[in-house]
Design an enzyme around this catalytic site. Structure first.
Site, PDB file in Angstrom:
ATOM      1  N   ASP A 176      51.163  29.946  39.458  1.00 55.01           N
ATOM      2  CA  ASP A 176      50.194  30.681  40.275  1.00 55.01           C
ATOM      3  C   ASP A 176      50.014  32.081  39.694  1.00 55.01           C
ATOM      4  O   ASP A 176      50.998  32.778  39.402  1.00 55.01           O
ATOM      5  CB  ASP A 176      50.677  30.772  41.719  1.00 55.01           C
ATOM      6  CG  ASP A 176      49.623  31.375  42.639  1.00 55.01           C
ATOM      7  OD1 ASP A 176      48.790  30.600  43.141  1.00 55.01           O
ATOM      8  OD2 ASP A 176      49.636  32.602  42.832  1.00 55.01           O
ATOM      9  N   ASN A 184      40.262  40.060  41.094  1.00 51.35           N
ATOM     10  CA  ASN A 184      38.859  39.826  41.455  1.00 51.35           C
ATOM     11  C   ASN A 184      38.262  41.027  42.170  1.00 51.35           C
ATOM     12  O   ASN A 184      37.117  41.428  41.891  1.00 51.35           O
ATOM     13  CB  ASN A 184      38.755  38.593  42.363  1.00 51.35           C
ATOM     14  CG  ASN A 184      38.790  37.288  41.580  1.00 51.35           C
ATOM     15  OD1 ASN A 184      38.396  37.236  40.416  1.00 51.35           O
ATOM     16  ND2 ASN A 184      39.276  36.238  42.217  1.00 51.35           N
ATOM     17  N   HIS A 189      34.712  38.944  39.690  1.00 54.67           N
ATOM     18  CA  HIS A 189      35.075  37.542  39.557  1.00 54.67           C
ATOM     19  C   HIS A 189      34.967  37.051  38.114  1.00 54.67           C
ATOM     20  O   HIS A 189      35.687  36.118  37.734  1.00 54.67           O
ATOM     21  CB  HIS A 189      34.195  36.686  40.465  1.00 54.67           C
ATOM     22  CG  HIS A 189      34.541  36.838  41.923  1.00 54.67           C
ATOM     23  ND1 HIS A 189      35.553  36.142  42.520  1.00 54.67           N
ATOM     24  CD2 HIS A 189      34.017  37.641  42.893  1.00 54.67           C
ATOM     25  CE1 HIS A 189      35.654  36.477  43.793  1.00 54.67           C
ATOM     26  NE2 HIS A 189      34.717  37.387  44.051  1.00 54.67           N
ATOM     27  N   ASP A 193      37.786  34.973  36.234  1.00 54.11           N
ATOM     28  CA  ASP A 193      37.572  33.754  35.448  1.00 54.11           C
ATOM     29  C   ASP A 193      38.198  33.890  34.061  1.00 54.11           C
ATOM     30  O   ASP A 193      38.794  32.940  33.538  1.00 54.11           O
ATOM     31  CB  ASP A 193      36.081  33.473  35.304  1.00 54.11           C
ATOM     32  CG  ASP A 193      35.442  33.004  36.609  1.00 54.11           C
ATOM     33  OD1 ASP A 193      36.191  32.680  37.555  1.00 54.11           O
ATOM     34  OD2 ASP A 193      34.199  32.963  36.672  1.00 54.11           O
ATOM     35  N   GLU A 219      43.672  29.411  41.596  1.00 51.44           N
ATOM     36  CA  GLU A 219      44.415  30.081  40.526  1.00 51.44           C
ATOM     37  C   GLU A 219      45.749  29.399  40.251  1.00 51.44           C
ATOM     38  O   GLU A 219      46.658  29.990  39.675  1.00 51.44           O
ATOM     39  CB  GLU A 219      44.652  31.561  40.880  1.00 51.44           C
ATOM     40  CG  GLU A 219      45.556  31.803  42.067  1.00 51.44           C
ATOM     41  CD  GLU A 219      44.811  31.870  43.388  1.00 51.44           C
ATOM     42  OE1 GLU A 219      45.344  32.521  44.309  1.00 51.44           O
ATOM     43  OE2 GLU A 219      43.705  31.293  43.494  1.00 51.44           O
TER      44      GLU A 219
END
Length: 315
Positions: A176, A184, A189, A193, A219
């Site tokens: 994680d 973010n 965002h 990514d 994630e």
């Protein structure tokens, strides 16, 4: 696209070869069915023009071999014959030929029929490419390039079947991204990514050829280590954690984002029947503990962990 001319008559063979080469085609020639079959198995030949009446392996037998073998891609076959009776033509087409040409042939008709075959072969290639792309999209995560959840789950379950049959141990790690929401919120965002792609690339580069990795959701990632006991799995996870920590994410404005990840590891001993849901649940509990203990670390499933030890900290 390679074209193979199969003709036992040397004069007819040279005429066919010259006619096709003059139109710019890549031509191979064979004097009999045996030579042709050897070439077909050695090279990727997509279009065959073969005489019907030949000694040993005739045109129809060559076509039967082509149709009965799992060759890469479709092979279009034009049957060249002096037989011009309706029954003969039907027999040839039923035998697997795609088209036919009667002797003596008009070179213009040869070119036209070859062009038809070429269009069909190219259409089949485009269709195969489209099917392969659909297969790829169905298996892989579009953002990270790793397996998607369904595919990694299928591979993990297959490995657990082997574990149950005594083929060796298995460990897995649930991964994680730490503080992903903050990445973010602070950087957008698109940067989030990029962080996911970064970790996907590290997993791909660091794992062994027989390991599996996929995006589990959001994630989270799942890495599966076949033939690896839980202690070795912790070592694998620690190596991945260190590799992620050593690779900050560089942004276009020259800013640098430190990316970190937490790992929860669980495993199954050889000869043990264990379902994937149980292993993932155990790895998830270990992951929550890694988050609680400060993140950027590897924790292993503990048999004495309490059932209420499940509170996830905010990412």
């Amino acid at each position: 696209m390679k074209t193979l001319v199969v003709e036992d008559d040397p004069i007819q063979r040279r005429i066919l070869e010259a006619s096709l080469r003059s139109a710019g085609h890549d031509v191979r020639v064979a004097a009999n069915g045996e030579e042709a079959w050897a070439l077909i198995n050695e090279e990727r030949i997509r279009l065959v023009i073969t005489d019907w009446m030949m000694p040993d392996i005739d045109g129809l037998e060559l076509i039967r071999r082509i149709r009965g073998t799992d060759l890469p891609g479709y092979t279009y076959v034009i049957l060249l014959t002096a037989k011009d009776g309706q029954d003969d033509i039907i027999d040839g087409l039923r035998g697997g030929a795609d088209d036919y040409l009667t002797k003596p042939f008009d070179p213009r008709e040869l070119q036209a029929r070859h062009a038809i075959g070429g269009r069909i072969v190219r259409l089949e290639e485009r269709l195969s490419a489209s099917q392969e792309e659909l297969r790829r999209l169905a298996m892989y995560d579009g953002l990270t390039g790793l397996f998607n959840r369904r595919t990694i789950q299928e591979h993990a379950e297959a490995e657990l079947d082997r574990v149950a049959r005594g083929s060796g141990p298995l460990s897995l790690a649930l991964v994680d991204v730490d503080h992903f929401k903050s990445i973010n919120d602070r950087h957008g965002h698109l940067t989030g990514d990029s962080a996911l792609r970064l970790i996907g690339g590290i997993l791909t580069a660091q794992l062994r050829s027989y390991d599996w990795a996929g995006r589990w959701g959001g994630e989270e990632f799942l890495a599966v280590f076949p033939g690896t006991n839980i202690e070795e799995g912790v070592g694998m996870a620690e190596r991945l954690r260190a590799a992620i920590a050593a690779r900050p994410l560089s942004l276009p404005d020259r800013a640098v984002v430190e990316v970190r990840a937490s790992f929860g590891v669980s495993g199954a001993a050889s000869g043990t029947a264990c379902d994937l849901d149980t292993l993932v649940r155990e790895a998830d509990a270990a992951l929550y503990r890694a988050k609680r203990e400060g993140r950027d670390r590897v924790c292993v499933h503990r048999l004495d962990a309490g059932a209420d030890d499940r509170d996830r900290l905010a990412s």
